[in-house]
Design a protein around this motif. Structure first.
Motif, PDB file in Angstrom:
ATOM      1  N   GLU A  20       0.854  -1.182   0.000  1.00  0.00           N
ATOM      2  CA  GLU A  20       0.000   0.000   0.000  1.00  0.00           C
ATOM      3  C   GLU A  20       0.896   1.241   0.000  1.00  0.00           C
ATOM      4  N   PHE A  21       0.577   2.183  -0.907  1.00  0.00           N
ATOM      5  CA  PHE A  21       1.343   3.424  -1.015  1.00  0.00           C
ATOM      6  C   PHE A  21       0.402   4.586  -0.732  1.00  0.00           C
ATOM      7  N   LEU A  22       0.737   5.366   0.262  1.00  0.00           N
ATOM      8  CA  LEU A  22      -0.094   6.505   0.651  1.00  0.00           C
ATOM      9  C   LEU A  22       0.141   7.674  -0.301  1.00  0.00           C
ATOM     10  N   PRO A  23      -0.806   8.621  -0.368  1.00  0.00           N
ATOM     11  CA  PRO A  23      -0.623   9.783  -1.233  1.00  0.00           C
ATOM     12  C   PRO A  23       0.707  10.481  -0.942  1.00  0.00           C
ATOM     13  N   GLY A  24       1.425  10.800  -2.023  1.00  0.00           N
ATOM     14  CA  GLY A  24       2.719  11.452  -1.902  1.00  0.00           C
ATOM     15  C   GLY A  24       3.892  10.492  -1.918  1.00  0.00           C
ATOM     16  N   ALA A  25       3.611   9.202  -1.756  1.00  0.00           N
ATOM     17  CA  ALA A  25       4.683   8.207  -1.746  1.00  0.00           C
ATOM     18  C   ALA A  25       5.154   7.918  -3.172  1.00  0.00           C
ATOM     19  N   GLU A  26       6.448   7.670  -3.295  1.00  0.00           N
ATOM     20  CA  GLU A  26       6.998   7.303  -4.593  1.00  0.00           C
ATOM     21  C   GLU A  26       6.778   5.809  -4.801  1.00  0.00           C
ATOM     22  N   LEU A  27       6.298   5.455  -5.993  1.00  0.00           N
ATOM     23  CA  LEU A  27       6.036   4.062  -6.296  1.00  0.00           C
ATOM     24  C   LEU A  27       7.263   3.412  -6.920  1.00  0.00           C
ATOM     25  N   PRO A  28       7.436   2.117  -6.661  1.00  0.00           N
ATOM     26  CA  PRO A  28       8.537   1.408  -7.309  1.00  0.00           C
ATOM     27  C   PRO A  28       8.173   1.156  -8.777  1.00  0.00           C
ATOM     28  N   GLU A  29       9.077   0.531  -9.495  1.00  0.00           N
ATOM     29  CA  GLU A  29       8.809   0.210 -10.898  1.00  0.00           C
ATOM     30  C   GLU A  29       7.633  -0.768 -10.964  1.00  0.00           C
ATOM     31  N   LEU A  30       6.655  -0.420 -11.779  1.00  0.00           N
ATOM     32  CA  LEU A  30       5.458  -1.232 -11.959  1.00  0.00           C
ATOM     33  C   LEU A  30       5.357  -1.638 -13.423  1.00  0.00           C
ATOM     34  N   PRO A  31       4.599  -2.704 -13.710  1.00  0.00           N
ATOM     35  CA  PRO A  31       4.371  -3.060 -15.112  1.00  0.00           C
ATOM     36  C   PRO A  31       3.703  -1.902 -15.855  1.00  0.00           C
ATOM     37  N   GLU A  32       4.040  -1.742 -17.129  1.00  0.00           N
ATOM     38  CA  GLU A  32       3.528  -0.620 -17.927  1.00  0.00           C
ATOM     39  C   GLU A  32       2.003  -0.574 -17.936  1.00  0.00           C
ATOM     40  N   HIS A  33       1.355  -1.741 -17.999  1.00  0.00           N
ATOM     41  CA  HIS A  33      -0.109  -1.784 -17.997  1.00  0.00           C
ATOM     42  C   HIS A  33      -0.660  -1.162 -16.721  1.00  0.00           C
ATOM     43  N   ASP A  34      -0.060  -1.507 -15.583  1.00  0.00           N
ATOM     44  CA  ASP A  34      -0.515  -0.951 -14.303  1.00  0.00           C
ATOM     45  C   ASP A  34      -0.327   0.561 -14.270  1.00  0.00           C
ATOM     46  N   VAL A  35       0.824   1.018 -14.769  1.00  0.00           N
ATOM     47  CA  VAL A  35       1.110   2.451 -14.791  1.00  0.00           C
ATOM     48  C   VAL A  35       0.065   3.184 -15.626  1.00  0.00           C
ATOM     49  N   GLN A  36      -0.228   2.659 -16.812  1.00  0.00           N
ATOM     50  CA  GLN A  36      -1.202   3.310 -17.688  1.00  0.00           C
ATOM     51  C   GLN A  36      -2.592   3.346 -17.054  1.00  0.00           C
ATOM     52  N   GLU A  37      -2.995   2.263 -16.431  1.00  0.00           N
ATOM     53  CA  GLU A  37      -4.317   2.228 -15.790  1.00  0.00           C
ATOM     54  C   GLU A  37      -4.383   3.172 -14.595  1.00  0.00           C
ATOM     55  N   LEU A  38      -3.331   3.235 -13.795  1.00  0.00           N
ATOM     56  CA  LEU A  38      -3.317   4.149 -12.653  1.00  0.00           C
ATOM     57  C   LEU A  38      -3.325   5.606 -13.116  1.00  0.00           C
ATOM     58  N   LYS A  39      -2.629   5.904 -14.214  1.00  0.00           N
ATOM     59  CA  LYS A  39      -2.667   7.261 -14.768  1.00  0.00           C
ATOM     60  C   LYS A  39      -4.064   7.583 -15.278  1.00  0.00           C
ATOM     61  N   ARG A  40      -4.684   6.619 -15.951  1.00  0.00           N
ATOM     62  CA  ARG A  40      -6.031   6.827 -16.501  1.00  0.00           C
ATOM     63  C   ARG A  40      -7.026   7.162 -15.394  1.00  0.00           C
ATOM     64  N   MET A  41      -6.825   6.566 -14.235  1.00  0.00           N
ATOM     65  CA  MET A  41      -7.713   6.803 -13.098  1.00  0.00           C
ATOM     66  C   MET A  41      -7.296   8.021 -12.274  1.00  0.00           C
ATOM     67  N   ASN A  42      -6.239   8.730 -12.715  1.00  0.00           N
ATOM     68  CA  ASN A  42      -5.697   9.867 -11.964  1.00  0.00           C
ATOM     69  C   ASN A  42      -5.298   9.469 -10.546  1.00  0.00           C
TER      70      ASN A  42
END
Length: 86
Positions: A20-42
């Motif tokens: 679990e990553f709280l707001p403001g936390a830096e995320l580790p490297e994630l799969p590109e699909h996950d990154v795109q979906e998380l960006k899409r959801m803002n």
């Protein structure tokens, strides 16, 4: 690797472990699909993309201000050329 920051609480599997990553936390490297979906959801922000967008917007704003100034000079000169002499 892009610098990703959580904007909301993000739950993701990293190396097979649920984290679990709280707001403001830096995320580790994630799969590109996950990154795109998380960006899409803002849910996350890519700080590199944000910096590039701000730089582009600043350049566009500077160019627009210059274009406006040039157009204003041209209009002022055109009006002066047809204004009646006093």
């Amino acid at each position: 690797m892009p610098k990703l920051i959580a904007l909301v609480t993000v739950v993701a599997f990293v190396d097979g472990v649920r984290q679990e990553f709280l707001p403001g936390a830096e995320l580790p490297e994630l799969p590109e699909h996950d990154v795109q979906e998380l960006k899409r959801m803002n849910a996350i922000e890519d700080l590199d993309e944000t910096a590039l967008a701000e730089k582009s917007a600043s350049k566009a704003e500077t160019k627009a201000a210059g274009d406006f100034r040039d157009a204003k000079k041209a209009i002022t000169a055109a009006q002066a050329s047809i204004a009646p002499k006093k």
